[in-house]
Design a protein around this motif. Sequence first.
Motif, PDB file in Angstrom:
ATOM      1  N   LYS A 147       2.993   6.716 -11.808  1.00 51.13           N
ATOM      2  CA  LYS A 147       3.231   5.375 -11.188  1.00 51.13           C
ATOM      3  C   LYS A 147       3.604   4.505 -12.091  1.00 51.13           C
ATOM      4  O   LYS A 147       3.486   4.578 -13.465  1.00 51.13           O
ATOM      5  CB  LYS A 147       2.035   5.180 -10.447  1.00 51.13           C
ATOM      6  CG  LYS A 147       1.462   6.433  -9.549  1.00 51.13           C
ATOM      7  CD  LYS A 147       2.244   6.636  -8.423  1.00 51.13           C
ATOM      8  CE  LYS A 147       1.726   7.386  -7.180  1.00 51.13           C
ATOM      9  NZ  LYS A 147       1.263   8.796  -7.542  1.00 51.13           N
TER      10      LYS A 147
ATOM     11  N   CYS B 141      -5.186   4.024  -9.585  1.00 51.32           N
ATOM     12  CA  CYS B 141      -4.082   4.908  -8.624  1.00 51.32           C
ATOM     13  C   CYS B 141      -4.328   6.475  -9.144  1.00 51.32           C
ATOM     14  O   CYS B 141      -4.783   6.821 -10.315  1.00 51.32           O
ATOM     15  CB  CYS B 141      -2.617   4.648  -8.878  1.00 51.32           C
ATOM     16  SG  CYS B 141      -1.963   4.812 -10.392  1.00 51.32           S
TER      17      CYS B 141
ATOM     18  N   ARG C  95       0.875  -1.041  -0.076  1.00 50.01           N
ATOM     19  CA  ARG C  95       0.044   0.016   0.124  1.00 50.01           C
ATOM     20  C   ARG C  95       0.884   1.300   0.057  1.00 50.01           C
ATOM     21  O   ARG C  95       0.498   2.436   0.106  1.00 50.01           O
ATOM     22  CB  ARG C  95      -0.968   0.018   1.433  1.00 50.01           C
ATOM     23  CG  ARG C  95      -1.907  -1.211   1.497  1.00 50.01           C
ATOM     24  CD  ARG C  95      -2.953  -0.761   0.484  1.00 50.01           C
ATOM     25  NE  ARG C  95      -3.639   0.462   1.026  1.00 50.01           N
ATOM     26  CZ  ARG C  95      -4.792   0.901   0.468  1.00 50.01           C
ATOM     27  NH1 ARG C  95      -5.343   0.260  -0.595  1.00 50.01           N
ATOM     28  NH2 ARG C  95      -5.349   2.172   0.875  1.00 50.01           N
TER      29      ARG C  95
ATOM     30  N   GLN D 147       1.683   2.019 -13.048  1.00 47.51           N
ATOM     31  CA  GLN D 147       0.515   1.971 -13.925  1.00 47.51           C
ATOM     32  C   GLN D 147       0.398   2.588 -15.153  1.00 47.51           C
ATOM     33  O   GLN D 147       0.067   2.113 -16.304  1.00 47.51           O
ATOM     34  CB  GLN D 147      -0.848   1.989 -13.033  1.00 47.51           C
ATOM     35  CG  GLN D 147      -1.084   0.808 -12.226  1.00 47.51           C
ATOM     36  CD  GLN D 147      -2.602   0.951 -11.724  1.00 47.51           C
ATOM     37  OE1 GLN D 147      -3.582   1.605 -12.440  1.00 47.51           O
ATOM     38  NE2 GLN D 147      -2.825   0.705 -10.481  1.00 47.51           N
TER      39      GLN D 147
ATOM     40  N   TYR E 292      -7.148   4.029 -14.752  1.00 50.03           N
ATOM     41  CA  TYR E 292      -6.138   3.754 -13.654  1.00 50.03           C
ATOM     42  C   TYR E 292      -6.868   3.538 -12.311  1.00 50.03           C
ATOM     43  O   TYR E 292      -8.031   4.142 -12.144  1.00 50.03           O
ATOM     44  CB  TYR E 292      -5.165   4.711 -13.706  1.00 50.03           C
ATOM     45  CG  TYR E 292      -4.561   5.290 -14.728  1.00 50.03           C
ATOM     46  CD1 TYR E 292      -3.501   4.495 -14.963  1.00 50.03           C
ATOM     47  CD2 TYR E 292      -4.841   6.366 -15.672  1.00 50.03           C
ATOM     48  CE1 TYR E 292      -2.765   4.761 -16.506  1.00 50.03           C
ATOM     49  CE2 TYR E 292      -4.084   6.539 -16.902  1.00 50.03           C
ATOM     50  CZ  TYR E 292      -3.101   5.774 -17.250  1.00 50.03           C
ATOM     51  OH  TYR E 292      -2.184   5.981 -18.348  1.00 50.03           O
TER      52      TYR E 292
ATOM     53  N   GLU F  54       2.063   3.378  -2.179  1.00 45.81           N
ATOM     54  CA  GLU F  54       1.925   4.218  -2.977  1.00 45.81           C
ATOM     55  C   GLU F  54       0.841   5.076  -2.643  1.00 45.81           C
ATOM     56  O   GLU F  54       0.872   6.192  -2.882  1.00 45.81           O
ATOM     57  CB  GLU F  54       1.694   3.612  -4.493  1.00 45.81           C
ATOM     58  CG  GLU F  54       3.107   3.294  -5.267  1.00 45.81           C
ATOM     59  CD  GLU F  54       4.075   4.511  -5.450  1.00 45.81           C
ATOM     60  OE1 GLU F  54       5.082   4.058  -5.991  1.00 45.81           O
ATOM     61  OE2 GLU F  54       3.755   5.537  -5.373  1.00 45.81           O
ATOM     62  N   THR F  55      -0.167   4.465  -1.955  1.00 46.04           N
ATOM     63  CA  THR F  55      -1.246   5.157  -1.593  1.00 46.04           C
ATOM     64  C   THR F  55      -1.280   5.809  -0.221  1.00 46.04           C
ATOM     65  O   THR F  55      -1.692   6.611   0.197  1.00 46.04           O
ATOM     66  CB  THR F  55      -2.435   4.059  -1.335  1.00 46.04           C
ATOM     67  OG1 THR F  55      -2.644   3.456  -2.584  1.00 46.04           O
ATOM     68  CG2 THR F  55      -3.716   4.859  -1.161  1.00 46.04           C
TER      69      THR F  55
END
Length: 368
Positions: free
Chosen positions: A352, A194, A41, A354, A192, A43-44
């Motif tokens: 990111k 994200c 988690r 993605q 996406y 990146e979030t």
Amino acid sequence: MNHKEVLEMIYNQAISETAVSDYTTDLPGEMASQIELLVSRSETNKGLIAVLTTLLIHKIVNRNQDIRYHQAQQEGGFAGRSIDKDVVTPFMKSVSFPSMAESGWLTRSLEQPHPYTMDYPGKIKPDKVKKAFLVIIDSVQIQGLEPERVLLYFFKLLIKQRDDMNVELAKPHSLSIAGIVQLLEKHFTYKYNCAGASRLPTLAIYAAYQCMMSQLTRYQGKILCPLESHNSADKRSGRIGDIDVNNESGDAFEGVEVKHGIPITRQLVADAYEKFKMHKTSRYYLLTTANMDNADWHGIEEEIKRIGQIHGCQVIVNGVYSTLKYYLRLLEDPAEFTDHYVELLKSDDTIKYQHRVAWNELVSRGVE
């Protein structure tokens, strides 16, 4: 050792072990699972990653410190935010780990003046992430788990995640201008899960400017300012847009504000004027990827006229895609634009994994 030396020591050990594909740990299985959850988690929950790293290194530096008391005003506490801002976040950026713009303690759910005990009231979401965060702190502070072991596994997993995200990006050089713009539109609007897609149109316009600066007489002797962090946009000093072109004197010559999916309104035009009214700005562009068919064009044009009369700046409201088509037609070789865009995808800290994978996927599909 000081905080920076501890970070470098643990990181170098993690690098040494991961170099031979050793991503294992001798931590208890439950503890390893909690760390794995937080890394998945990361990146979030960047703020949480910064805070936890700060607490762990401070425990290594000062064994007697109760790291649950993370603010200096708390009895027996310490200034965790200062350590993060001065040491941890700059380090995380330097090694391409998920990082905040300034400090994890700027995250509202983490900055509350309460110790990080198991009943900490901050609304860290989701609940399983909050539990993992507090369990790790409790295990280190109350149960005596060595912080070095926790941080080592933490860094090993972050290194693996980072290296897995190093995507070799495609650079298509045979596309027509229409094909390039079509590819960009698909990239901007890809589904996406994200954050960060709103940065993509800004990168595309900036890539066009990178090409135009050396090819158009309008920009001779002018300076294209570096892009600022997407997260610090509201705190900028002296910048008038997402993209700034300055005179050699440093004064703003041209500015561009880029919106993704947000229609331009009369109010946005008025807000833009507040940013450049103290400068001798020649042109200011407000560009959007949104459909402007139902926009209040009368109100927008009235505001543009008002600004022109009192300031002299030419304000231009347009679509991102039509602007890109026009800019690309001005270039000697549109493939140069694609190269710049790809390099920005590689280097921009908002982008990111993605977004990079999606670019390659779309390039491989081709354009219709």
